[in-house]
Scaffold this motif. Structure first.
Motif, PDB file in Angstrom:
ATOM      1  N   TYR A  40       0.850  -1.180   0.000  1.00  0.00           N
ATOM      2  CA  TYR A  40       0.000   0.000   0.000  1.00  0.00           C
ATOM      3  C   TYR A  40       0.887   1.232   0.000  1.00  0.00           C
ATOM      4  O   TYR A  40       1.762   1.378   0.856  1.00  0.00           O
ATOM      5  CB  TYR A  40      -0.918   0.019   1.226  1.00  0.00           C
ATOM      6  CG  TYR A  40      -2.032   1.030   1.100  1.00  0.00           C
ATOM      7  CD1 TYR A  40      -3.281   0.657   0.625  1.00  0.00           C
ATOM      8  CD2 TYR A  40      -1.827   2.367   1.437  1.00  0.00           C
ATOM      9  CE1 TYR A  40      -4.305   1.578   0.486  1.00  0.00           C
ATOM     10  CE2 TYR A  40      -2.831   3.297   1.296  1.00  0.00           C
ATOM     11  CZ  TYR A  40      -4.084   2.898   0.822  1.00  0.00           C
ATOM     12  OH  TYR A  40      -5.081   3.823   0.679  1.00  0.00           O
ATOM     13  N   GLU A  41       0.673   2.105  -0.962  1.00  0.00           N
ATOM     14  CA  GLU A  41       1.469   3.330  -1.060  1.00  0.00           C
ATOM     15  C   GLU A  41       0.870   4.403  -0.161  1.00  0.00           C
ATOM     16  O   GLU A  41      -0.322   4.717  -0.251  1.00  0.00           O
ATOM     17  CB  GLU A  41       1.506   3.824  -2.508  1.00  0.00           C
ATOM     18  CG  GLU A  41       2.419   5.018  -2.712  1.00  0.00           C
ATOM     19  CD  GLU A  41       2.559   5.396  -4.175  1.00  0.00           C
ATOM     20  OE1 GLU A  41       3.209   6.415  -4.458  1.00  0.00           O
ATOM     21  OE2 GLU A  41       2.017   4.662  -5.029  1.00  0.00           O
ATOM     22  N   ILE A  42       1.696   4.954   0.740  1.00  0.00           N
ATOM     23  CA  ILE A  42       1.223   5.979   1.662  1.00  0.00           C
ATOM     24  C   ILE A  42       0.785   7.209   0.871  1.00  0.00           C
ATOM     25  O   ILE A  42       1.523   7.690   0.014  1.00  0.00           O
ATOM     26  CB  ILE A  42       2.320   6.352   2.673  1.00  0.00           C
ATOM     27  CG1 ILE A  42       2.626   5.143   3.572  1.00  0.00           C
ATOM     28  CG2 ILE A  42       1.885   7.535   3.535  1.00  0.00           C
ATOM     29  CD1 ILE A  42       3.728   5.373   4.561  1.00  0.00           C
ATOM     30  N   PRO A  43      -0.399   7.733   1.126  1.00  0.00           N
ATOM     31  CA  PRO A  43      -0.887   8.896   0.376  1.00  0.00           C
ATOM     32  C   PRO A  43       0.026  10.108   0.533  1.00  0.00           C
ATOM     33  O   PRO A  43       0.686  10.286   1.565  1.00  0.00           O
ATOM     34  CB  PRO A  43      -2.259   9.166   1.004  1.00  0.00           C
ATOM     35  CG  PRO A  43      -2.650   7.889   1.660  1.00  0.00           C
ATOM     36  CD  PRO A  43      -1.382   7.249   2.107  1.00  0.00           C
ATOM     37  N   GLU A  44       0.050  10.934  -0.479  1.00  0.00           N
ATOM     38  CA  GLU A  44       0.844  12.155  -0.424  1.00  0.00           C
ATOM     39  C   GLU A  44       0.125  13.227   0.403  1.00  0.00           C
ATOM     40  O   GLU A  44      -1.071  13.157   0.647  1.00  0.00           O
ATOM     41  CB  GLU A  44       1.086  12.674  -1.844  1.00  0.00           C
ATOM     42  CG  GLU A  44       1.913  11.736  -2.712  1.00  0.00           C
ATOM     43  CD  GLU A  44       2.120  12.301  -4.108  1.00  0.00           C
ATOM     44  OE1 GLU A  44       1.506  13.350  -4.414  1.00  0.00           O
ATOM     45  OE2 GLU A  44       2.869  11.684  -4.891  1.00  0.00           O
ATOM     46  N   GLY A  45       0.887  14.235   0.805  1.00  0.00           N
ATOM     47  CA  GLY A  45       0.302  15.390   1.471  1.00  0.00           C
ATOM     48  C   GLY A  45       0.449  15.405   2.975  1.00  0.00           C
ATOM     49  O   GLY A  45       0.131  16.413   3.618  1.00  0.00           O
ATOM     50  N   TYR A  46       0.933  14.320   3.564  1.00  0.00           N
ATOM     51  CA  TYR A  46       1.123  14.287   5.012  1.00  0.00           C
ATOM     52  C   TYR A  46       2.500  14.837   5.379  1.00  0.00           C
ATOM     53  O   TYR A  46       3.500  14.514   4.750  1.00  0.00           O
ATOM     54  CB  TYR A  46       0.974  12.856   5.540  1.00  0.00           C
ATOM     55  CG  TYR A  46      -0.446  12.351   5.537  1.00  0.00           C
ATOM     56  CD1 TYR A  46      -1.263  12.519   6.647  1.00  0.00           C
ATOM     57  CD2 TYR A  46      -0.976  11.724   4.416  1.00  0.00           C
ATOM     58  CE1 TYR A  46      -2.575  12.076   6.643  1.00  0.00           C
ATOM     59  CE2 TYR A  46      -2.290  11.275   4.404  1.00  0.00           C
ATOM     60  CZ  TYR A  46      -3.089  11.446   5.522  1.00  0.00           C
ATOM     61  OH  TYR A  46      -4.377  11.001   5.509  1.00  0.00           O
ATOM     62  N   LYS A  47       2.548  15.667   6.418  1.00  0.00           N
ATOM     63  CA  LYS A  47       3.812  16.239   6.873  1.00  0.00           C
ATOM     64  C   LYS A  47       4.497  15.317   7.888  1.00  0.00           C
ATOM     65  O   LYS A  47       5.687  15.051   7.791  1.00  0.00           O
ATOM     66  CB  LYS A  47       3.567  17.617   7.489  1.00  0.00           C
ATOM     67  CG  LYS A  47       3.020  18.639   6.494  1.00  0.00           C
ATOM     68  CD  LYS A  47       2.732  19.975   7.171  1.00  0.00           C
ATOM     69  CE  LYS A  47       2.184  20.992   6.180  1.00  0.00           C
ATOM     70  NZ  LYS A  47       1.858  22.289   6.825  1.00  0.00           N
ATOM     71  N   LYS A  48       3.733  14.867   8.855  1.00  0.00           N
ATOM     72  CA  LYS A  48       4.257  13.947   9.873  1.00  0.00           C
ATOM     73  C   LYS A  48       3.255  12.795  10.040  1.00  0.00           C
ATOM     74  O   LYS A  48       2.541  12.712  11.044  1.00  0.00           O
ATOM     75  CB  LYS A  48       4.481  14.656  11.205  1.00  0.00           C
ATOM     76  CG  LYS A  48       5.576  15.713  11.186  1.00  0.00           C
ATOM     77  CD  LYS A  48       5.760  16.320  12.572  1.00  0.00           C
ATOM     78  CE  LYS A  48       6.877  17.360  12.565  1.00  0.00           C
ATOM     79  NZ  LYS A  48       7.053  17.977  13.903  1.00  0.00           N
ATOM     80  N   PRO A  49       3.193  11.904   9.059  1.00  0.00           N
ATOM     81  CA  PRO A  49       2.176  10.839   9.122  1.00  0.00           C
ATOM     82  C   PRO A  49       2.463   9.829  10.220  1.00  0.00           C
ATOM     83  O   PRO A  49       3.611   9.443  10.455  1.00  0.00           O
ATOM     84  CB  PRO A  49       2.271  10.192   7.743  1.00  0.00           C
ATOM     85  CG  PRO A  49       3.663  10.467   7.288  1.00  0.00           C
ATOM     86  CD  PRO A  49       4.023  11.818   7.851  1.00  0.00           C
ATOM     87  N   VAL A  50       1.414   9.423  10.885  1.00  0.00           N
ATOM     88  CA  VAL A  50       1.467   8.363  11.890  1.00  0.00           C
ATOM     89  C   VAL A  50       0.550   7.242  11.423  1.00  0.00           C
ATOM     90  O   VAL A  50      -0.591   7.485  11.016  1.00  0.00           O
ATOM     91  CB  VAL A  50       1.006   8.871  13.269  1.00  0.00           C
ATOM     92  CG1 VAL A  50       0.951   7.731  14.276  1.00  0.00           C
ATOM     93  CG2 VAL A  50       1.921   9.966  13.772  1.00  0.00           C
ATOM     94  N   LEU A  51       1.053   6.017  11.451  1.00  0.00           N
ATOM     95  CA  LEU A  51       0.238   4.860  11.109  1.00  0.00           C
ATOM     96  C   LEU A  51      -0.345   4.268  12.386  1.00  0.00           C
ATOM     97  O   LEU A  51       0.371   4.043  13.361  1.00  0.00           O
ATOM     98  CB  LEU A  51       1.064   3.813  10.369  1.00  0.00           C
ATOM     99  CG  LEU A  51       1.636   4.240   9.020  1.00  0.00           C
ATOM    100  CD1 LEU A  51       2.456   3.109   8.415  1.00  0.00           C
ATOM    101  CD2 LEU A  51       0.529   4.662   8.060  1.00  0.00           C
ATOM    102  N   ILE A  52      -1.648   4.024  12.379  1.00  0.00           N
ATOM    103  CA  ILE A  52      -2.351   3.480  13.537  1.00  0.00           C
ATOM    104  C   ILE A  52      -2.997   2.168  13.127  1.00  0.00           C
ATOM    105  O   ILE A  52      -3.703   2.102  12.110  1.00  0.00           O
ATOM    106  CB  ILE A  52      -3.408   4.474  14.048  1.00  0.00           C
ATOM    107  CG1 ILE A  52      -2.712   5.749  14.550  1.00  0.00           C
ATOM    108  CG2 ILE A  52      -4.255   3.849  15.152  1.00  0.00           C
ATOM    109  CD1 ILE A  52      -3.659   6.843  14.990  1.00  0.00           C
ATOM    110  N   SER A  53      -2.731   1.117  13.875  1.00  0.00           N
ATOM    111  CA  SER A  53      -3.180  -0.215  13.481  1.00  0.00           C
ATOM    112  C   SER A  53      -4.105  -0.820  14.536  1.00  0.00           C
ATOM    113  O   SER A  53      -4.103  -0.433  15.703  1.00  0.00           O
ATOM    114  CB  SER A  53      -1.982  -1.142  13.257  1.00  0.00           C
ATOM    115  OG  SER A  53      -1.204  -1.250  14.434  1.00  0.00           O
ATOM    116  N   SER A  54      -4.894  -1.788  14.088  1.00  0.00           N
ATOM    117  CA  SER A  54      -5.803  -2.490  14.988  1.00  0.00           C
ATOM    118  C   SER A  54      -6.044  -3.891  14.451  1.00  0.00           C
ATOM    119  O   SER A  54      -6.076  -4.101  13.231  1.00  0.00           O
ATOM    120  CB  SER A  54      -7.132  -1.740  15.092  1.00  0.00           C
ATOM    121  OG  SER A  54      -8.064  -2.445  15.889  1.00  0.00           O
TER     122      SER A  54
END
Length: 340
Positions: A40-54
């Motif tokens: 999965y390619e992380i979307p553009e436009g995030y400055k400090k992206p955090v991935l949250i999982s469940s």
């Protein structure tokens, strides 16, 4: 010539057919399904992206699908994962499932139909999964399902306890019913203590059979709540799952604050009346166990409450102002209108 693996009870070809089924029903992911790992390619436009999982399953609710109704349990699995991600302030990106059974057959396709529908409702990509045929661990008709999901959020926008303030308003969004919690107790009440059947029609449940109510899939809140998150109108979210109000609402509160909730302010699904009656359960205990008609509770600034309610109720009445955040006096949560 027989395949020695088939002689041991495992049909490898059936697993290949499941992969083909998923590819055919998730056109946007055809190149991904069947690889060794989901991409999965992380979307553009995030400055400090955090991935949250469940990750989660659906518990003993799946035991009620033995009558052949298997096309909604996958929605439950997706919902339990993506709603938790949403409660952290994140947008779900993708989902993977794990289904294990004694025999891979048509039931797996029916289960996956629900998974695919759940991903559609959550606007999340189904990028992979695993279907395991495990004879001797499971019977040919039994199975289990679990899911794993990942979402994304700007680091500064992650919902945490420090966002919640005294005088915030609590808004509850309706559940579709029991969702996927408390089913060990539910099965005991209806099928052991009272010997009802899935097709039983009870006077408290006017809109279908008992089975219709019990297998109603968990509501997915992404399309309702995500726009509010994008406009930064939410201070905190509690996903009301196992443990009901008393366990889940305090999880979003700082130690110095409490939630005061008027339990007479929203419409409750008939299934809760039936559960309480046939289980002889005290009202306070109902709020300790079930969602009682609200699957998600939002804390919002008092100045934004009317706007949030209007947005949630623009097409159908599904949200109510149910209480307030106050400076802590004694308990983390106080419910008015509830008898002990």
């Amino acid at each position: 010539m027989t395949n020695p693996y088939e002689d041991a009870g495992v049909n490898v070809e059936s697993g290949y057919q499941i992969s083909k089924f998923v590819k055919q029903n998730t056109a946007d992911n055809k190149s991904n399904i069947g690889n060794f790992g989901g991409m999965y390619e992380i979307p553009e436009g995030y400055k400090k992206p955090v991935l949250i999982s469940s990750n989660d399953g659906v518990g003993t609710k799946l035991l009620l699908t033995e009558n052949g109704k298997l096309d909604t349990i996958g929605i439950d699995c997706v919902a339990m994962c993506v709603n938790d991600i949403l409660a952290q302030g994140a947008m779900p990106l993708y989902f993977l499932d794990y289904i294990s059974t004694g025999k891979i057959d048509d039931k797996v396709k029916k289960i996956l139909t629900g998974v695919i529908e759940g991903c559609r409702q959550a606007n999340a990509s189904l990028i992979g999964g695993e279907t395991a045929e495990m004879p001797d661990v499971y019977s040919e008709t039994s199975y289990d399902i679990a899911g794993f999901s990942v979402g994304i959020c700007e680091k500064d926008n992650v919902l945490n306890k420090s966002n919640i303030k005294a005088d915030d308003i609590l808004i509850g969004i309706s559940s579709s019913g029991l969702h996927s919690n408390g089913y060990s107790l539910i099965r005991k009440i209806f099928f052991k203590d009272h010997d009802f059947k899935m097709d039983s029609v009870l006077p408290e449940l006017p809109n279908g059979s008992l089975g219709d109510y019990l297998l109603e899939p968990t509501k997915i809140y992404v399309k309702d709540v995500l726009p509010l998150l994008n406009h930064k109108e939410i201070h905190g979210i509690a996903h009301i799952t196992g443990g009901g109000f008393y366990e889940n609402i305090p999880r979003m509160l700082p130690d110095e604050l409490s939630a005061v909730i008027d339990t007479n302010r929203w419409v409750k699904n008939e299934i809760f009346t039936a559960v309480q009656k046939y289980g002889s359960i005290k009202t306070d205990d109902m709020y300790h166990i079930f969602n009682m008609g609200l699957g998600m509770i939002l804390a919002v600034d008092s100045k934004e409450a009317a706007t949030v309610l209007a947005e949630l109720n623009k097409s159908i009445l599904q949200a109510w102002k149910i209480g307030d955040i106050v400076n802590k006096t004694k308990n983390s949560i106080e419910l008015t209108g509830v008898d002990a």
